[in-house]
Write an enzyme that holds these catalytic residues in place. Sequence first.
Site, PDB file in Angstrom:
ATOM      1  CB  CYS A 193      -1.038  -0.011   1.155  1.00 13.68           C
ATOM      2  SG  CYS A 193      -2.033  -1.315   0.865  1.00 13.68           S
TER       3      CYS A 193
ATOM      4  CB  CYS B 262      -0.224   0.587   7.788  1.00 11.89           C
ATOM      5  SG  CYS B 262      -1.778   0.536   7.110  1.00 11.89           S
TER       6      CYS B 262
END
Length: 475
Positions: free
Chosen positions: A139, A459
Site C-alpha cells: 500500500c 501502513c
Amino acid sequence: MTTILTYAFKNLHTTSKWALRFSVRPLSCSSQLRAAPAVQTKTKKTLTKPNIRNIVVVDGVRTPFLLSGTSYKDLMPHDLARAALTGLLHRTSVPKEVTDYIIFGTVIQEVKTSNVAREAALGAGFSDKTPAHTVTMACISANQAMTTGVGLIASGQCDVVVAGGVELMSDVPIRHSRKMRKLMLDLNKAKSVGQRLSLISKFRLNFLAPELPAVAEFSTSETMGHSADRLAAAFAVSRLEQDEYALRSHSLAKKAQDEGLLSDVVPFKVPGKDTVTKDNGIRPSSLEQMAKLKPAFIRPYGTVTAANSSFLTDGASAMLIMAEEKALAMGYKPKAYLRDFIYVSQDPKDQLLLGPTYATPKVLEKAGLTMNDIDAFEFHEAFSGQILANFKAMDSDWFAQNYMGRKTKVGLPPLEKFNNWGGSLSLGHPFGATGCRLVMAAANRLRKEGGQYGLVAACAAGGQGHAMIVEAYPK
C-alpha cells in the site's frame, strides 16, 4: 516477549483499564465532522538544509477513484496510468521531453504490462528516450515511487521526475493451478505423441481449480482484515468507535467533494462510456444502518465490517516532482516541498498495521519537529480499527516504552487537523496509487488552510510503513 494480542486476550480486565486511560475522543459529535478553519498559522522555521537540493511538488493529479467492478472494469492498468499522466501533462503543461525519469507503483501486476510505468508513459506520449520503471511495496508503492524520485533528484541524477501509481482491482490475474501449469509446460516440451499421451494421462479434474491472487500475508497466512480485527480487539477499539470514524471519513469526503476541494481529481473519458468526473465510493450513511452489517472477517464477534473498511478500488495518480531551481527556471510556482521521510518495518503478525505509530516519531525527530508543529495530518485509512488502534498506540507511554524503545509517547494527532477531506475509507484505496493522493491532499490542505507542515503516514502489508513531512511552498 508476550505479544500485544496475547497480552490483550489474557488480561482483558487490564486491557479495559488501559483502554479507558488512552481511549480516543468520541467522534459522533458534529464538531468532529467539520474540517479545520482556514486560519493562517504563524510561520515556522523552514526545513531547508545547507548543501542539499530543495525538492518540490509542482502539482499532482489522479483519476477519479472508483469501486472495482464499475466504470473502469473493462480497462487495463496502463489505461488508468496513462490517463493520470495525460491529466498531469494537461494540468502542468510540462514539456514531455523535459522529464528525466518516470516511476510508478503498483501491487497486483498485469502480466502483459509488468512495467506499467513504461507502457503508460509511451501511451501518454512521453519520449521513448525517457526511462521508466515500476516499484511495488504494497500500500506504500506510490510512496516508494515518490521517494525514489526524490533520491534521483537529491543525488543530482535528475532534475524532473514524474512519480505515480495505479491499481485495477476489477481485473486481477487468475492463474491455472500449479499442477496444471506444470502439465501445460511439459506438454509444450514433449517431442512425441507417446510423451504427450503419457502426460495427458496424469491430468486430474482438480488441476482445473483456479489460483487467485493472495489476499493473505505470505508470512502469516492471515488476511489484513482479520489482522485489523485482532488489532482493534487488542487496543479495545469498539465497533461503535469504528463506525463513528468511518462515518466521519465519508461525511468529510462528501463535504470536500461538494465544495470542490478535491482539486487533484481530473476527469477521465472511459472509452465507450461516459466521462467519469468524481470518486464514486463516498457514501455517508448512518450509524443505525452501519450497525446492521455483520462482521466481515471474524464471525460472529468481530468488529470490522464492510462499512468501516476501505473498499477494493480502481484508480491512478501522478505527480510532477522537480528540483526547486529547475521548477523556478521553468516558471512554475510549486505547491510544496518534499522534506524528510522514513520507512519502517515491524512484526507482520501482531503489528501489521502499526506503521504510522512507528514512523511518525522517527520522521518528526529527523525533521526537528514535534506533533504541535504539524498543521495537516494525512494518514492512510485501511480500516477504522487500524486508525484508532494507531491513535491509542501513539498516545500510550506504555506502548512506547515496551514496544518502541522510547521513553515517552509521540502523542495523539488532533482530529481537527486529521484527514479533513476524507480518507481511504471514503475516497477509495487503489493500492499502488494512494501515496500520491495523501501527499497532494496534504499539500492542497496546507495551501487552503494556511498551514506550513503536513505529515503523511501509511501502513502496508508485510508490517511496513512510511511517513513524510510536506512543507507548504511560500505563497
